[in-house]
Enzyme design. Structure first.
Site, PDB file in Angstrom:
ATOM      1  CB  CYS A  20      -0.903   0.007   1.226  1.00 40.53           C
ATOM      2  SG  CYS A  20      -2.093  -1.346   1.278  1.00 40.53           S
ATOM      3  CD  GLU A  22      -2.134   3.507   3.606  1.00 42.10           C
ATOM      4  OE1 GLU A  22      -3.321   3.591   3.928  1.00 42.10           O
ATOM      5  OE2 GLU A  22      -1.741   2.824   2.626  1.00 42.10           O
ATOM      6  CB  CYS A  62      -5.530  -2.205   4.548  1.00 44.67           C
ATOM      7  SG  CYS A  62      -3.731  -2.437   4.519  1.00 44.67           S
ATOM      8  CB  CYS A  65      -1.685   0.455   6.229  1.00 42.33           C
ATOM      9  SG  CYS A  65      -1.055   0.063   4.579  1.00 42.33           S
TER      10      CYS A  65
END
Length: 104
Positions: A20, A22, A62, A65
């Site tokens: 991701c 992040e 998510c 993350c």
């Protein structure tokens, strides 16, 4: 080894987890500016060109993350969607009862 099988669900695709934004943002911040923690972080979704709604939207991080952010800085604030207007919350509010290996 062959890639894991993909499970088809109408309108969805479940398969291997991707990296991701992040994780990339935290990694770049550390390597480019040093280890200073996270004051506030936000994830946004950019629409694909073919999508009718072209608005950029705030999305919740998510679970992976959330764990990454909390491991790096348990005092981090996170901007999350909340109806019409995003709100700021703590990462520990988003990840209650965080997993621990018993060293804390």
């Amino acid at each position: 080894a062959p890639p894991p099988p993909k499970v088809k669900v109408p309108g969805k695709l479940a398969g291997r987890i991707a990296v991701c934004a992040e994780a990339i943002a935290v990694g770049r911040a550390i390597t480019e500016s040093g280890d200073h923690g996270i004051e506030t972080i936000v994830a946004v979704r950019h629409p694909k060109p073919h999508e009718k709604d072209q608005r950029i939207k705030v999305v919740s991080p998510c679970g992976i993350c959330r764990e990454l952010i909390c491991d790096y800085d348990p005092k981090a604030r996170v901007i999350v969607p909340n109806g019409a207007e995003p709100v700021v919350t703590s990462i520990t509010e988003l990840l209650p009862n965080k997993y621990s290996r018993g060293t804390e």
